[in-house]
Motif scaffolding. Sequence first.
Motif, mmCIF file in Angstrom:
data_model
loop_
_atom_site.group_PDB
_atom_site.id
_atom_site.type_symbol
_atom_site.label_atom_id
_atom_site.label_comp_id
_atom_site.label_asym_id
_atom_site.label_seq_id
_atom_site.Cartn_x
_atom_site.Cartn_y
_atom_site.Cartn_z
ATOM 1 N N SER A 66 0.839 -1.155 0.000
ATOM 2 C CA SER A 66 0.000 0.000 0.000
ATOM 3 C C SER A 66 0.891 1.227 0.000
ATOM 4 O O SER A 66 2.000 1.052 -0.033
ATOM 5 C CB SER A 66 -0.933 0.091 1.141
ATOM 6 O OG SER A 66 -0.835 -0.659 1.990
ATOM 7 N N THR B 22 -3.005 3.556 -9.666
ATOM 8 C CA THR B 22 -2.916 2.948 -8.335
ATOM 9 C C THR B 22 -1.464 2.745 -7.921
ATOM 10 O O THR B 22 -1.083 3.023 -6.773
ATOM 11 C CB THR B 22 -3.659 1.597 -8.312
ATOM 12 O OG1 THR B 22 -5.041 1.813 -8.632
ATOM 13 C CG2 THR B 22 -3.555 0.938 -6.943
ATOM 14 N N LYS C 124 0.144 6.120 -7.106
ATOM 15 C CA LYS C 124 -0.238 6.578 -5.770
ATOM 16 C C LYS C 124 0.518 5.803 -4.689
ATOM 17 O O LYS C 124 0.950 6.378 -3.683
ATOM 18 C CB LYS C 124 -1.746 6.420 -5.576
ATOM 19 C CG LYS C 124 -2.588 7.346 -6.447
ATOM 20 C CD LYS C 124 -4.076 7.037 -6.269
ATOM 21 C CE LYS C 124 -4.935 7.853 -7.218
ATOM 22 N NZ LYS C 124 -6.387 7.513 -7.074
ATOM 23 N N ASP C 125 0.666 4.485 -4.879
ATOM 24 C CA ASP C 125 1.407 3.675 -3.913
ATOM 25 C C ASP C 125 2.863 4.128 -3.810
ATOM 26 O O ASP C 125 3.430 4.187 -2.716
ATOM 27 C CB ASP C 125 1.353 2.198 -4.305
ATOM 28 C CG ASP C 125 0.017 1.546 -3.976
ATOM 29 O OD1 ASP C 125 -0.785 2.171 -3.240
ATOM 30 O OD2 ASP C 125 -0.223 0.422 -4.443
#
Length: 346
Positions: free
Chosen positions: A10, A292, A295-296
Amino acid sequence: MSVFLKATPSAFVASLGLFAALALPACSTRPAEGEKSTAGTAAADGDTAAQPAPIDTIKIQAMAMRRDSLKADSIAKKNGQLPGAILPGHRIVAFYGNIRSKGMGILGREPKEQMFRKFAGVIKEWQAADPSIPVQPALHNVTITAQGTAGKDGKWRLMNSKSTIEEVISWAKEHNCILFLDVQPGHSTLQAELPKLEQYLKDPIVHLGIDPEFSLATMPGVRPNQRIGTLDAKDVNFTINFLARIVSENHLPPKVLTVHRFTRKMLSNYKNIKLDPRVQVVMHMDGHGDPTLKKDSYDAYIKAEPVQYTGFKLFYEYDARPKPHHIMTPSEVIALTPSPLYIQYQ
């Protein structure tokens, strides 16, 4: 200029004249041109005069620079920022590339006027997305570029000609942009390459970027693009001190320094970076791909290892491939925490 993204968990103000105009020589203690030597002379009666204690000019100048830095600190603490600072009162939006190359980014890929029309539209999009903060347009030109061949000195890098640098400076001034000169040192070092840009950095609109991806001095025999390079906090600190001296000597507003990053190993010992109010440091997330993953990476390498301000790169050619991926919108980027204040399009 990254080539892939790994998945992860994450206003110039005259009052700046208070700064001392002191140079810090890199490797010589000889008197500056026009100065007199401090060596002892023979007495008038023929006897040898007592020699004065040797003067460590580098140490004296370093102490003076430190006092200068403390004075800058005191102004920044009292007023929040040094006069003329761009961040955090603006969001910088930049077009990146090289005006002599169609393959390095949007800056250079399209004819000049066509590119600037596109850029004007992008600036309007960002201003509409966040009317609370003015947008500062910027050009970001890779000025010392890592090369696929070693060159005569074996350093695997090439600097733009004087005429090219002057041309991109003129482009910036024509369109009310600031300009970043970006450095990919190859098998050279920032200590060797940055002095080549000093004459240009004396211009108030000219700022600096450094790219650890193409810093390979610690990797003998490795070609650029074979492995991801690295810089250490000591290299960033050298760059900050280099820029701070130029600001003080030339009575300039603070410089902005961007540091590219999209892996942890690209920058070591980030906690040892020493900030100076004369230089505003942007850690810039430089990866492409699925939003995604972008962003991680921002969370893992920029947010989790904070330095000062943050940046985020968008790729016209790579972020939208494969579908259904897309180039993140201004609103999507602004929603990141912390919200980036430097945006770069390649």
